[in-house]
Design an enzyme around this catalytic site. Sequence first.
Site, PDB file in Angstrom:
ATOM      1  N   GLU A 186      28.567 -17.080  18.715  1.00  0.00           N
ATOM      2  CA  GLU A 186      28.730 -18.077  19.963  1.00  0.00           C
ATOM      3  C   GLU A 186      27.769 -19.025  19.687  1.00  0.00           C
ATOM      4  OE1 GLU A 186      27.444 -16.476  23.607  1.00  0.00           O
ATOM      5  OE2 GLU A 186      27.039 -18.494  24.698  1.00  0.00           O
ATOM      6  N   ASP A 232      25.878 -14.078  23.329  1.00  0.00           N
ATOM      7  CA  ASP A 232      24.648 -13.843  24.307  1.00  0.00           C
ATOM      8  C   ASP A 232      24.947 -12.987  25.268  1.00  0.00           C
ATOM      9  OD1 ASP A 232      23.282 -15.810  22.647  1.00  0.00           O
ATOM     10  OD2 ASP A 232      23.708 -17.464  24.320  1.00  0.00           O
ATOM     11  N   ASP A 234      27.912 -16.720  30.161  1.00  0.00           N
ATOM     12  CA  ASP A 234      28.379 -17.319  29.423  1.00  0.00           C
ATOM     13  C   ASP A 234      29.070 -16.647  28.205  1.00  0.00           C
ATOM     14  OD1 ASP A 234      28.609 -19.737  30.884  1.00  0.00           O
ATOM     15  OD2 ASP A 234      26.924 -20.604  29.792  1.00  0.00           O
ATOM     16  N   ASP A 276      24.660 -12.866  28.352  1.00  0.00           N
ATOM     17  CA  ASP A 276      24.763 -13.572  29.610  1.00  0.00           C
ATOM     18  C   ASP A 276      25.892 -13.891  30.052  1.00  0.00           C
ATOM     19  OD1 ASP A 276      25.308 -15.819  28.284  1.00  0.00           O
ATOM     20  OD2 ASP A 276      23.770 -17.003  28.668  1.00  0.00           O
TER      21      ASP A 276
END
Length: 650
Positions: free
Chosen positions: A433, A511, A515, A513
């Site tokens: 990412e 990540d 997103d 998280d």
Amino acid sequence: MSEEVKKDNYSADNIQVLEGLEAVRKRPAMYIGDVGVKGLHHLVYEVVDNSIDEALAGYCDTIIVHINEDNSITVRDNGRGIPTAMHTKEKKSALEVVMTVLHAGGKFDKDTYKVSGGLHGVGVSCVNALSTHLKATVRREGKIFEQEYSTGKPLYDVRVAGESNETGTEVTFTPDATIFETTEYNFDTLAARMRELAFLNKGIKITLVDLRNVNDEGEPASTVYYSEGGLKEFASYLDRNREPLITDVIYFEGEREGIPVEVALTYNTSYTENIQAYVNNINTHEGGTHLSGFRRGLTNTLKKYATDSGMLAKEKIDIDGDDFREGLTAVVSVKVAEPQFEGQTKTKLGNREVTAPVSQAVSEMLSNYLEEHPSEAKIIVDKVILAARARHAARKARELVQRKSVLTGSGLPGKLADCSEKDAAKCEIYFVEGDSAGGTAKQGRDRHFQAIMPLRGKILNVEKAMQHKILENEEIKNIYTALGVRIGTEEDSKALNLEKLRYHKVIIMCDADVDGSHIETLILTFFFRYMKELIEKGYIYIATPPLYQVKKGTKAVYAWNDDQRDRLIQDLKGGGSESSVNVQRYKGLGEMNAEQLWETTMNPESRTLRQVTIENAAECDQIFSMLMGDDVPPRREFIEKNAKYAKIDI
Ligand code: 0RA
């Protein structure tokens, strides 16, 4: 849909019949597939299958499954009850023979041919062998009979425990924790299979009760699955989060050439095809003769109707098989007495005699429907024509891509940092990412066998786009050109040229998280819809970067959850009294330096990869369409329900 990586040395191919139960304990994976979560749940399916067979024989309409407080399982049915009389050849009660002799299940009654029998079809004696304790209770002939076992060995002869005017079989088993990697049952996994079984076998009521989960009123969590409409309802269920193109489900149930066939189909406004094909209640992911029959029937009938009605006359382009299946949702279920399973995962039906009956059934139901519903027929044919036009546009786009890649030499995307190894079996590619984390990964990797491909944020949502748009999308192009496999060939959009795959580990690294999870889901959706074989063959993995670094002086350790973090803090403090321990919360991959990223997430010696698997294909399709579709409420419900499993960081 992902689980821990594990290696099995045995496969279902090697099953040898008629060994003792000791053999099952020595090589459990050979009999039930694996000893992970999947195998654990398979034990339940194996027992339930016997009750389903009794129901299909016409003697049982109710099955109750309990997940008990201690993760033991009870399956009870209201069938005739396993016979308890002396088995003359074995000189034991028939019940004992069924429970202790491999492959003895269902062999007594020639009139009821065993059709369910699970993927491995190994019988309840395997479940017995792999349980520290099992108790069988049979109600029949006015009595209650029982026998208990430990690791498959009877603890006493079959005895009469009381009287009853009911009939049925009840089995309670406790999976052996020395054999299974985990012994904790997942309610949703069992629920998905029970729901599927209820749709596939209409008229049977299947209740699932979770006694580990009791509310304030003392009532356990439970669900009842029952379908009167069978596959007709299954198809609606699969499409429940999609916008229908026609409101009807076209349905056939009957026998053709002695083979029971049930088929349901409908169309939605999406661009994806969703056909679930079953043989004896087993989802045949790899298709086979029944699926060929379905496709043949569908293509021939629609083509004939479209031609006869004159709708194709003004079209200059040719229409092919794929065009008839855009937006199609269908379920095909056949019952075959002696199924030949082929293919890599033994989920491809080989019996040639099945093609014609399915093809006939589909032609019959569909031509009737089209004749009787001219306006729906027009809507379907219009969609087919649109699909054909889009396919032609896609081919043009693809040719353009290929011509371009010839011009750039290697044809590999510019952003790819490739590895030097050429043997695909040894190579890994990380889809990372963002460019910044991509840069760190490039520094941290072992360039000998690890390739890095940074992806710009959110890739295209393939659930909502037409194929030519998908093929033209820059990031998607980068993904498939880096992998070396093509998508969307003229003949069959699902057949990948896997021999060209350049890496046997395809790792998504995002990540930890919201997103990151979103991007993970977008990439997985693309793989699921356009490169499903990559998932089925076990090539797709998800990297798991740590959430915390816990540091004292120069000593740094990592934690992947809060419990682990707290333990590490305690360990590092040791006997010492100061709180000089420093905890750093990683918000993204970018916060780690190259060395840390290598150590925690990329080094094969120390990393944890989660392999992506498809547990329940029908359920999986539905989840992707729901997660990526337009309808918000079901998505919110799913997220709320699953939030406890996910680490969401806002
Ligand atoms: C063979 C014969 C008969 C019943 C069964 C098998 C049977 C097995 C299982 C396993 C779970 N539930 C089951 N219910 C029935 C009956 C033969 C007879 O009564 O004549």
